[in-house]
Design an enzyme around this catalytic site. Structure first.
Site, PDB file in Angstrom:
ATOM      1  N   GLY A 150       0.841  -1.203   0.000  1.00 47.58           N
ATOM      2  CA  GLY A 150       0.000   0.000   0.000  1.00 47.58           C
ATOM      3  C   GLY A 150       0.871   1.247   0.000  1.00 47.58           C
ATOM      4  N   ARG A 180       4.663 -15.531  -3.812  1.00 46.98           N
ATOM      5  CA  ARG A 180       3.417 -16.279  -3.552  1.00 46.98           C
ATOM      6  C   ARG A 180       2.429 -15.920  -4.652  1.00 46.98           C
ATOM      7  NH1 ARG A 180       4.681 -16.601   1.938  1.00 46.98           N
ATOM      8  NH2 ARG A 180       4.591 -14.384   2.377  1.00 46.98           N
ATOM      9  N   GLY A 224       6.555  -2.558   2.857  1.00 41.19           N
ATOM     10  CA  GLY A 224       6.216  -3.048   4.187  1.00 41.19           C
ATOM     11  C   GLY A 224       6.674  -4.490   4.351  1.00 41.19           C
ATOM     12  N   ASP A 225       6.010  -5.226   5.240  1.00 39.38           N
ATOM     13  CA  ASP A 225       6.458  -6.588   5.542  1.00 39.38           C
ATOM     14  C   ASP A 225       6.519  -7.479   4.301  1.00 39.38           C
ATOM     15  OD1 ASP A 225       3.733  -6.440   5.355  1.00 39.38           O
ATOM     16  OD2 ASP A 225       3.299  -7.666   7.113  1.00 39.38           O
ATOM     17  N   THR A 259       5.362   2.008   5.894  1.00 43.10           N
ATOM     18  CA  THR A 259       3.972   1.614   6.132  1.00 43.10           C
ATOM     19  C   THR A 259       3.310   2.630   7.042  1.00 43.10           C
ATOM     20  OG1 THR A 259       2.467   0.062   7.204  1.00 43.10           O
ATOM     21  CG2 THR A 259       4.723  -0.056   7.941  1.00 43.10           C
ATOM     22  N   ASP A 276       1.068   1.738   8.861  1.00 42.21           N
ATOM     23  CA  ASP A 276       0.636   0.929  10.015  1.00 42.21           C
ATOM     24  C   ASP A 276       1.646   0.916  11.166  1.00 42.21           C
ATOM     25  OD1 ASP A 276      -1.428   0.270   8.283  1.00 42.21           O
ATOM     26  OD2 ASP A 276      -0.539  -1.632   7.686  1.00 42.21           O
ATOM     27  N   ASP A 332       3.965  -1.133  11.758  1.00 38.10           N
ATOM     28  CA  ASP A 332       4.017  -2.467  12.365  1.00 38.10           C
ATOM     29  C   ASP A 332       5.302  -3.228  12.036  1.00 38.10           C
ATOM     30  OD1 ASP A 332       3.477  -2.836   9.695  1.00 38.10           O
ATOM     31  OD2 ASP A 332       1.758  -4.158   9.972  1.00 38.10           O
ATOM     32  N   ARG A 375     -24.527  12.232  20.113  1.00 33.91           N
ATOM     33  CA  ARG A 375     -24.379  10.919  19.465  1.00 33.91           C
ATOM     34  C   ARG A 375     -23.089  10.234  19.883  1.00 33.91           C
ATOM     35  NH1 ARG A 375     -25.800  13.197  13.462  1.00 33.91           N
ATOM     36  NH2 ARG A 375     -28.000  12.635  13.462  1.00 33.91           N
ATOM     37  N   MET A 410      -7.346   2.643   9.633  1.00 31.76           N
ATOM     38  CA  MET A 410      -6.530   1.518   9.141  1.00 31.76           C
ATOM     39  C   MET A 410      -5.470   1.139  10.178  1.00 31.76           C
ATOM     40  SD  MET A 410      -5.784   2.128   5.140  1.00 31.76           S
ATOM     41  CE  MET A 410      -6.990   1.674   3.900  1.00 31.76           C
ATOM     42  N   ARG A 440      -4.161  -2.392   9.860  1.00 30.18           N
ATOM     43  CA  ARG A 440      -4.086  -3.850   9.731  1.00 30.18           C
ATOM     44  C   ARG A 440      -4.132  -4.540  11.079  1.00 30.18           C
ATOM     45  NH1 ARG A 440      -0.811  -7.332   5.772  1.00 30.18           N
ATOM     46  NH2 ARG A 440       0.650  -5.618   5.501  1.00 30.18           N
ATOM     47  N   GLU A 469      -9.172  -1.070  12.373  1.00 34.39           N
ATOM     48  CA  GLU A 469      -9.844  -2.004  11.453  1.00 34.39           C
ATOM     49  C   GLU A 469      -9.623  -3.470  11.839  1.00 34.39           C
ATOM     50  OE1 GLU A 469      -8.255  -1.598   7.476  1.00 34.39           O
ATOM     51  OE2 GLU A 469      -6.194  -1.908   8.141  1.00 34.39           O
ATOM     52  N   ARG A 484     -23.116   7.056  14.657  1.00 36.05           N
ATOM     53  CA  ARG A 484     -22.710   7.279  13.259  1.00 36.05           C
ATOM     54  C   ARG A 484     -21.293   6.741  13.098  1.00 36.05           C
ATOM     55  NH1 ARG A 484     -27.301   8.181  12.909  1.00 36.05           N
ATOM     56  NH2 ARG A 484     -28.388   9.956  11.963  1.00 36.05           N
ATOM     57  N   ARG A 489      -3.850   7.348   3.726  1.00 36.29           N
ATOM     58  CA  ARG A 489      -2.678   7.070   2.894  1.00 36.29           C
ATOM     59  C   ARG A 489      -2.340   8.234   1.960  1.00 36.29           C
ATOM     60  NH1 ARG A 489      -3.580   0.950   1.508  1.00 36.29           N
ATOM     61  NH2 ARG A 489      -3.475   1.653  -0.654  1.00 36.29           N
TER      62      ARG A 489
HETATM   63  O1  F6P Z   1      -0.799  -1.744   5.060  1.00 39.21           O
HETATM   64  C1  F6P Z   1      -1.321  -0.526   4.700  1.00 39.21           C
HETATM   65  C2  F6P Z   1      -2.822  -0.580   4.574  1.00 39.21           C
HETATM   66  O2  F6P Z   1      -3.272   0.720   4.291  1.00 39.21           O
HETATM   67  C3  F6P Z   1      -3.529  -1.170   5.802  1.00 39.21           C
HETATM   68  O3  F6P Z   1      -3.650  -0.246   6.839  1.00 39.21           O
HETATM   69  C4  F6P Z   1      -4.831  -1.608   5.181  1.00 39.21           C
HETATM   70  O4  F6P Z   1      -5.409  -2.697   5.871  1.00 39.21           O
HETATM   71  C5  F6P Z   1      -4.438  -2.051   3.812  1.00 39.21           C
HETATM   72  O5  F6P Z   1      -3.216  -1.412   3.498  1.00 39.21           O
HETATM   73  C6  F6P Z   1      -5.477  -1.704   2.748  1.00 39.21           C
HETATM   74  O6  F6P Z   1      -5.075  -2.176   1.523  1.00 39.21           O
HETATM   75  P1  F6P Z   1      -5.841  -1.902   0.142  1.00 39.21           P
HETATM   76  O7  F6P Z   1      -5.153  -0.743  -0.504  1.00 39.21           O
HETATM   77  O8  F6P Z   1      -5.682  -3.147  -0.624  1.00 39.21           O
HETATM   78  O9  F6P Z   1      -7.276  -1.564   0.450  1.00 39.21           O
END
Ligand code: F6P
Length: 372
Positions: A19, A92, A128-129, A151, A153, A155, A188, A195, A197, A248, A290, A299
């Site tokens: 991503g 893969r 990323g990973d 990333t 994330d 992570d 509310r 995001m 992951r 998420e 909501r 991103r």
């Molecule tokens: O790893 C980055 C990320 O933005 C995550 O936070 C998210 O789960 C994923 O990529 C979303 O990927 P896509 O662009 O396939 O929707």
């Protein structure tokens, strides 16, 4: 800075995978300029490794020449000028079978051969990973390669920070700030899904910074009864609104992650965690709820100064590493320096939020609930 003495490297390639994250273009810029200063030619592989794996799909070539001129004025831009993908991982690779199933095949040898065909002496793989794992496989097959951690994330192990995270957290914080007034005006519960992951870094940092009332992260499976308690406690205290930040990847105790797409060769796609939490809060408290899903907005945009600076430092450090003959390493931030760590260590495991970290303790001291 004038041209420096040429090392045995004459031609390098850069790829951006996974991503996108704000700061990718800054890494590309720094790497291209630093390489050009050394008299090296630079090529940008299109869309992760697709430009090598499927060059026929690119009439203008699967690897494009990157010059000082082509990277002028890009350091502040989101996205990546060479494209990226989080599909079709070459180690893969999804191959449909006659019986309708999909088999994952390792096509890394084709990738190695493709790089050799282009006379690429070394590769900078930004990702990323997933991309770093590919980089590790290529390194083991003899490709000179340096990884750059990216990333939103946050992570990745072995680096204090990845670029993209600070930009994502800053934007999420601003969005949550803005939701306070409308939540209060309408009394509310506003549920904000972010995001991240399988890690809760974005939810935790943005949620604490914007003083959310509840933060739900994958590292702490939540109990809806506790979420309800927190909202009702606020009601009794005269606060008739609440802000709930949901990562998420968060999951209810004894339940499962919310997944919208799961297919061989593709990264599992998460989604729906916020909707689930909002519906349950409404059911349990009767309060109007909501949901705001920040999703891919996290991103986009201009990288913050922090992200831009580490991205530029990473790009230049990757070129220095190649010049020094390093390979199979990832550049990593270990303030105040950028250092090099073996890819094997960097891709070992995911960096989850430690449950005893200071930010979690701070949140608890502020009365923020994690639903536990
Ligand atoms: O790893 C980055 C990320 O933005 C995550 O936070 C998210 O789960 C994923 O990529 C979303 O990927 P896509 O662009 O396939 O929707």
């Amino acid at each position: 800075m004038g041209k420096q003495k040429k090392s045995e490297i004459a031609r390098i390639a850069i790829s951006t995978g996974g991503g996108d994250a704000p700061g990718l273009n800054a890494v590309i810029k720094a790497a291209v300029v630093a390489a050009d200063n050394r008299g090296w030619e630079v090529f940008g592989i299109r869309d992760g490794f697709n430009g090598i794996m499927n060059p026929g799909a690119y009439p203008e070539g699967g690897a494009i020449r990157l010059t000082r001129r082509s990277v002028q004025g890009i350091a502040h831009l989101g996205g990546t000028i060479i494209g990226t993908t989080n599909r079709g991982n070459p180690i893969r690779f999804p191959v449909p079978q006659p019986d309708g199933t999909v088999k994952e095949v390792d096509r890394s040898d084709e990738l190695v051969a493709g790089l050799a065909r282009l006379n690429i002496d070394a590769l900078i793989s930004i990702g990323g990973d997933g991309s770093l794992e590919i980089a590790h496989v290529l390194a083991r097959k003899g490709v000179k390669i340096v990884g750059v951690p990216k990333t939103i994330d946050n992570d990745l192990e072995k680096t204090v920070a990845t670029f993209g995270f600070d930009t994502a957290v800053s934007f999420a914080t601003e969005c949550i700030d803005r939701l306070h007034s409308t939540a209060e005006a309408h009394q509310r519960v506003m549920v904000v899904e972010v995001m991240g992951r399988y890690a809760g870094w974005i939810a935790l940092h943005a949620g604490v910074s914007a003083t959310a009332d509840v933060i739900l992260i994958p590292e702490i499976p939540y109990d809806l009864g506790k979420v309800r308690e927190k909202i009702e406690q606020r009601e009794r205290g005269g606060h008739r609104f609440s802000i709930v930040v949901v990562a998420e990847g968060a999951q209810v105790k004894g339940g499962e992650r919310s997944v919208v797409e799961r297919e061989a060769g593709k990264m599992e796609r998460l989604g729906g965690a916020g909707d689930f939490v909002a519906a349950e809060i409404h059911r349990l408290t009767g309060k109007e709820t909501r949901v705001v899903v920040l999703g891919h907005l996290l991103r986009g945009g201009t990288p913050t100064t922090f992200d831009r600076l580490i991205a530029l430092r990473f790009g230049a450090a990757a070129v220095r590493a190649l010049e020094e003959g390093k390979s199979g390493v990832m550049v990593a931030l270990n303030p105040p320096t950028v250092e090099y760590v073996p890819l094997a260590q960097a891709t070992n495991r995911m960096k989850a939020v430690p449950l005893d970290c200071d930010t979690i303790l701070t949140a608890r001291d502020l009365g923020i609930s994690f639903g536990d």
